[in-house]
Scaffold this motif. Structure first.
Motif, PDB file in Angstrom:
ATOM      1  N   LEU A 224      66.071 -27.767   7.625  1.00 51.03           N
ATOM      2  CA  LEU A 224      66.553 -27.718   8.999  1.00 51.03           C
ATOM      3  C   LEU A 224      67.249 -26.381   9.250  1.00 51.03           C
ATOM      4  O   LEU A 224      68.114 -25.981   8.471  1.00 51.03           O
ATOM      5  CB  LEU A 224      67.538 -28.857   9.277  1.00 51.03           C
ATOM      6  N   PRO A 225      66.911 -25.686  10.334  1.00 53.48           N
ATOM      7  CA  PRO A 225      67.657 -24.472  10.675  1.00 53.48           C
ATOM      8  C   PRO A 225      69.085 -24.825  11.059  1.00 53.48           C
ATOM      9  O   PRO A 225      69.372 -25.958  11.473  1.00 53.48           O
ATOM     10  CB  PRO A 225      66.871 -23.889  11.852  1.00 53.48           C
ATOM     11  N   PRO A 226      70.018 -23.896  10.939  1.00 57.35           N
ATOM     12  CA  PRO A 226      71.436 -24.213  11.152  1.00 57.35           C
ATOM     13  C   PRO A 226      71.740 -24.757  12.538  1.00 57.35           C
ATOM     14  O   PRO A 226      72.625 -25.592  12.689  1.00 57.35           O
ATOM     15  CB  PRO A 226      72.147 -22.883  10.889  1.00 57.35           C
ATOM     16  N   GLU A 227      71.000 -24.303  13.564  1.00 62.31           N
ATOM     17  CA  GLU A 227      71.295 -24.799  14.911  1.00 62.31           C
ATOM     18  C   GLU A 227      70.962 -26.280  15.051  1.00 62.31           C
ATOM     19  O   GLU A 227      71.611 -27.001  15.810  1.00 62.31           O
ATOM     20  CB  GLU A 227      70.543 -23.982  15.967  1.00 62.31           C
ATOM     21  N   ARG A 274      70.260  -8.842   2.673  1.00 56.88           N
ATOM     22  CA  ARG A 274      70.224 -10.277   2.356  1.00 56.88           C
ATOM     23  C   ARG A 274      71.512 -10.992   2.757  1.00 56.88           C
ATOM     24  O   ARG A 274      71.485 -12.171   3.124  1.00 56.88           O
ATOM     25  CB  ARG A 274      69.937 -10.456   0.865  1.00 56.88           C
ATOM     26  N   GLU A 275      72.636 -10.306   2.699  1.00 53.45           N
ATOM     27  CA  GLU A 275      73.887 -10.934   3.111  1.00 53.45           C
ATOM     28  C   GLU A 275      73.841 -11.291   4.594  1.00 53.45           C
ATOM     29  O   GLU A 275      74.229 -12.406   4.984  1.00 53.45           O
ATOM     30  CB  GLU A 275      75.058 -10.002   2.828  1.00 53.45           C
ATOM     31  N   ALA A 276      73.354 -10.370   5.435  1.00 51.36           N
ATOM     32  CA  ALA A 276      73.246 -10.652   6.870  1.00 51.36           C
ATOM     33  C   ALA A 276      72.218 -11.743   7.131  1.00 51.36           C
ATOM     34  O   ALA A 276      72.402 -12.588   8.018  1.00 51.36           O
ATOM     35  CB  ALA A 276      72.869  -9.375   7.626  1.00 51.36           C
ATOM     36  N   LEU A 277      71.173 -11.756   6.355  1.00 50.55           N
ATOM     37  CA  LEU A 277      70.138 -12.780   6.495  1.00 50.55           C
ATOM     38  C   LEU A 277      70.726 -14.170   6.259  1.00 50.55           C
ATOM     39  O   LEU A 277      70.491 -15.108   7.033  1.00 50.55           O
ATOM     40  CB  LEU A 277      69.019 -12.472   5.502  1.00 50.55           C
ATOM     41  N   ARG A 278      71.500 -14.315   5.184  1.00 54.05           N
ATOM     42  CA  ARG A 278      72.100 -15.619   4.877  1.00 54.05           C
ATOM     43  C   ARG A 278      73.114 -16.023   5.948  1.00 54.05           C
ATOM     44  O   ARG A 278      73.216 -17.201   6.322  1.00 54.05           O
ATOM     45  CB  ARG A 278      72.763 -15.578   3.498  1.00 54.05           C
ATOM     46  N   GLY A 283      73.059 -19.445   8.986  1.00 52.38           N
ATOM     47  CA  GLY A 283      74.372 -19.923   9.393  1.00 52.38           C
ATOM     48  C   GLY A 283      75.383 -19.975   8.267  1.00 52.38           C
ATOM     49  O   GLY A 283      76.325 -20.777   8.307  1.00 52.38           O
ATOM     50  N   GLY A 284      75.208 -19.119   7.255  1.00 51.99           N
ATOM     51  CA  GLY A 284      76.131 -19.128   6.126  1.00 51.99           C
ATOM     52  C   GLY A 284      75.935 -20.283   5.170  1.00 51.99           C
ATOM     53  O   GLY A 284      76.709 -20.438   4.220  1.00 51.99           O
ATOM     54  N   GLN A 285      74.893 -21.087   5.382  1.00 50.73           N
ATOM     55  CA  GLN A 285      74.658 -22.260   4.536  1.00 50.73           C
ATOM     56  C   GLN A 285      73.755 -21.906   3.351  1.00 50.73           C
ATOM     57  O   GLN A 285      72.753 -22.579   3.074  1.00 50.73           O
ATOM     58  CB  GLN A 285      74.030 -23.379   5.373  1.00 50.73           C
ATOM     59  N   ALA A 286      74.092 -20.823   2.671  1.00 42.69           N
ATOM     60  CA  ALA A 286      73.329 -20.385   1.504  1.00 42.69           C
ATOM     61  C   ALA A 286      74.181 -19.414   0.706  1.00 42.69           C
ATOM     62  O   ALA A 286      75.114 -18.815   1.235  1.00 42.69           O
ATOM     63  CB  ALA A 286      72.019 -19.725   1.930  1.00 42.69           C
ATOM     64  N   ASN A 459      71.865 -24.402   0.819  1.00 37.96           N
ATOM     65  CA  ASN A 459      72.570 -25.670   0.675  1.00 37.96           C
ATOM     66  C   ASN A 459      71.617 -26.837   0.934  1.00 37.96           C
ATOM     67  O   ASN A 459      70.696 -26.736   1.751  1.00 37.96           O
ATOM     68  CB  ASN A 459      73.743 -25.758   1.649  1.00 37.96           C
ATOM     69  N   GLN A 460      71.848 -27.928   0.226  1.00 33.68           N
ATOM     70  CA  GLN A 460      71.092 -29.158   0.483  1.00 33.68           C
ATOM     71  C   GLN A 460      71.768 -29.916   1.632  1.00 33.68           C
ATOM     72  O   GLN A 460      72.988 -30.021   1.669  1.00 33.68           O
ATOM     73  CB  GLN A 460      71.067 -30.038  -0.767  1.00 33.68           C
ATOM     74  N   VAL A 461      70.955 -30.429   2.558  1.00 36.83           N
ATOM     75  CA  VAL A 461      71.482 -31.099   3.750  1.00 36.83           C
ATOM     76  C   VAL A 461      70.771 -32.432   3.946  1.00 36.83           C
ATOM     77  O   VAL A 461      69.543 -32.523   3.827  1.00 36.83           O
ATOM     78  CB  VAL A 461      71.301 -30.222   5.008  1.00 36.83           C
ATOM     79  N   LEU A 462      71.557 -33.454   4.244  1.00 42.95           N
ATOM     80  CA  LEU A 462      71.031 -34.795   4.518  1.00 42.95           C
ATOM     81  C   LEU A 462      71.624 -35.285   5.828  1.00 42.95           C
ATOM     82  O   LEU A 462      72.847 -35.272   6.012  1.00 42.95           O
ATOM     83  CB  LEU A 462      71.412 -35.745   3.378  1.00 42.95           C
ATOM     84  N   VAL A 463      70.763 -35.710   6.755  1.00 46.55           N
ATOM     85  CA  VAL A 463      71.198 -36.215   8.053  1.00 46.55           C
ATOM     86  C   VAL A 463      70.721 -37.651   8.178  1.00 46.55           C
ATOM     87  O   VAL A 463      69.525 -37.937   8.000  1.00 46.55           O
ATOM     88  CB  VAL A 463      70.633 -35.365   9.208  1.00 46.55           C
ATOM     89  N   THR A 464      71.640 -38.566   8.482  1.00 46.65           N
ATOM     90  CA  THR A 464      71.291 -39.978   8.595  1.00 46.65           C
ATOM     91  C   THR A 464      71.704 -40.530   9.952  1.00 46.65           C
ATOM     92  O   THR A 464      72.701 -40.102  10.543  1.00 46.65           O
ATOM     93  CB  THR A 464      71.950 -40.813   7.483  1.00 46.65           C
ATOM     94  N   ALA A 465      70.935 -41.479  10.441  1.00 48.30           N
ATOM     95  CA  ALA A 465      71.193 -42.102  11.734  1.00 48.30           C
ATOM     96  C   ALA A 465      72.353 -43.085  11.628  1.00 48.30           C
ATOM     97  O   ALA A 465      72.677 -43.560  10.526  1.00 48.30           O
ATOM     98  CB  ALA A 465      69.939 -42.833  12.213  1.00 48.30           C
ATOM     99  N   PRO A 466      73.004 -43.403  12.733  1.00 51.44           N
ATOM    100  CA  PRO A 466      74.048 -44.430  12.716  1.00 51.44           C
ATOM    101  C   PRO A 466      73.499 -45.748  12.169  1.00 51.44           C
ATOM    102  O   PRO A 466      72.370 -46.141  12.473  1.00 51.44           O
ATOM    103  CB  PRO A 466      74.432 -44.556  14.193  1.00 51.44           C
TER     104      PRO A 466
END
Length: 487
Positions: A224-227, A274-278, A283-286, A459-466
């Motif tokens: 997922l992209p940061p936005e 690469r720093e600006a890329l991350r 979104g700094g999530q790396a 970073n690993q990201v997990l999104v779950t529904a209510p």
């Protein structure tokens, strides 16, 4: 009077079953729907090396041991495994264990399966067991090693187990369904009180989030992209994140004479911010990716990232590769997946390299064709990610000159004499201490040779529904944390 009372009792019992049983059945058969970006290239336990397939097989066809970040594998299917001597390993299996088709899982059947893997020349895992003697003594698995192999137990953590008479049956808590025409796969639990796991192939990240919002899926994991992560947080979805062990990089193909030039590879590293890329793209999530091995491991040496210096690069290239009339010094094709984040990343790389006269044509490729291109070496540069927890000997499989596909993962035909010698010493080191020392030396030489241009650990990201509870995510981004989901 007795007959009516019996009749009333009978109908009350039927009413109770109609009211209660459907709820219980629903709890037993509830399905957790997980939206994923990639469909598995293969679900064969002898052939699957892509991340999507390997992660599914961890749930249906687990190995004897589980990998860990500290390099010490933990019991999984086996009760225990140990190196009894530098050239003898043993494993004890639990009594009464079966495969998912009900067949007994014994030391004999595991030995037969691993021998099949060893003899399958088309399997990328066959080389892991090269020249290893596989046998049994009573209920004990015996592995006679051709030389001291201090990393051998980690090898056993990399090979999925299956019934040798029926490779669709593993030793896990789930059975593996056949993918449908869209690539969707359902894992059915042996424990009927637990939910099934349905993996829905939805390559577009916005579609995955919209389907989560509309109640059509329950979980979205990674890619997922940061936005969109921010969007999920604003919509009050549960968002979990953890630093990851995945390693995203650009691989060079040394068959290309320009890319085989070490000065050009150095210039390409120093002309990419690469720093600006991350920070801006992710979104700094790396974090920086300085090593293929897990962060913080005993054999991990994190290479420092080259400073961003486009002015210095221009001066260096002016001495070796003068620009043509259109400003182009050299041109390459960058092969990527069709993932939107990968496309945006490729466009940033294209723009930054273009400023110093390195022209890049981006070639978005569907995953199946991309995977074939990687294995056959049909690329100039390719944007890829290694997942999982790699071990020191993995460096040998990736960078030694003999490990080109199908023997290993040296897809760019790297061939550096000093690196080859260090990798051979690593591969044959008799003790863990010596293996660690050679692994660190090899990583330093890899940093000097630059067969890869490391970009980041995302970073690993997990999104779950209510209403979806109990899900977790780990550093390698495996699917193991989905087995505790409930709704």
């Amino acid at each position: 009077m007795n007959a009516p009372r019996h009749a009333i009792a009978f109908f009350l019992a039927i009413f109770a079953l109609l009211c209660v049983h459907p709820v219980a059945a629903q709890q037993r058969t509830a399905t957790i729907r997980i939206a994923v970006a990639y469909t598995p290239k293969s679900l064969s336990p002898t052939m699957a090396t892509d991340a999507a397939g390997a992660r599914l097989l961890q749930l249906t066809h687990p190995a004897l041991l589980a990998q860990s970040a500290n390099g010490q594998p933990a019991p999984l299917v086996a009760q225990s495994c140990a190196l009894q001597t530098p050239q003898l390993a043993t494993c004890q299996l639990p009594e009464g264990k079966t495969y998912t088709d009900g067949a007994p899982l014994t030391a004999a059947t595991v030995a037969t399966w691993l021998t099949q893997v060893q003899r399958n020349g088309k399997s990328p895992m066959s080389g892991l067991l090269n020249n290893v003697g596989i046998g049994t003594q009573g209920g004990t698995l015996l592995f006679t090693l051709p030389r001291p192999m201090p990393d051998f137990l980690n090898t056993l953590a990399q090979i999925p187990l299956a019934n040798p008479a029926n490779e669709t049956a593993g030793a896990g808590a789930y059975t593996l369904g056949t993918p449908d025409t869209l690539g969707n796969v359902t894992l059915t639990p042996l424990d009927k009180t637990k939910p099934a796991l349905q993996f829905l192939y939805l390559p577009d990240p916005t579609t995955r989030l919209l389907k989560l919002q509309n109640g059509e899926v329950d979980v979205v994991q990674n890619d997922l992209p940061p936005e969109l992560v921010t969007f999920a947080q604003q919509k009050n979805f549960t968002v979990q994140g953890t630093p990851g062990s995945s390693y995203t990089y650009l691989a060079y193909n040394f068959r290309n004479s320009d890319l085989a030039n070490p000065l050009l590879r150095q210039a390409m590293a120093q002309s990419l911010n690469r720093e600006a890329l991350r920070k801006n793209l992710l979104g700094g999530q790396a974090q920086p990716a300085g090593s293929l091995l897990p962060p913080g491991g005993p054999a991990t040496w994190e290479a420092p990232e080259e400073p961003y210096d486009p002015a210095g690069v221009m001066q260096t290239l002016d001495e070796t590769l003068l620009p043509g009339p259109d400003g182009t010094r050299v041109a390459f094709t960058l092969t990527t997946s069709t993932d939107p984040t990968a496309q945006r990343l490729a466009q940033v790389i294209q723009q930054q390299w273009g400023q110093v006269g390195i022209k890049v044509d981006i070639r978005p490729t569907e995953w199946a064709a991309l995977y074939d291109a990687i294995k056959t070496g049909r690329f100039d540069m390719v944007l890829l990610t290694w997942t999982g927890l790699q071990t020191p000997d993995f460096l040998y499989s990736v960078f030694h000159r003999t490990q080109t596909p199908p023997n290993g993962f040296n897809r760019g035909k790297v061939d550096d004499e000093t690196l080859n010698q260090l990798l051979e010493a690593l591969h044959t080191a008799p003790t863990a201490q010596q293996q660690t020392a050679y692994a660190i030396a090899a990583q330093k030489q890899i940093a000097a040779v630059r067969p890869y241009l490391p970009l980041f650990r995302r970073n690993q990201v997990l999104v779950t529904a209510p209403g979806v509870l109990g899900c977790t995510i780990d550093m390698p981004g495996s699917y193991k944390g989905l087995t505790t989901c409930q709704k």
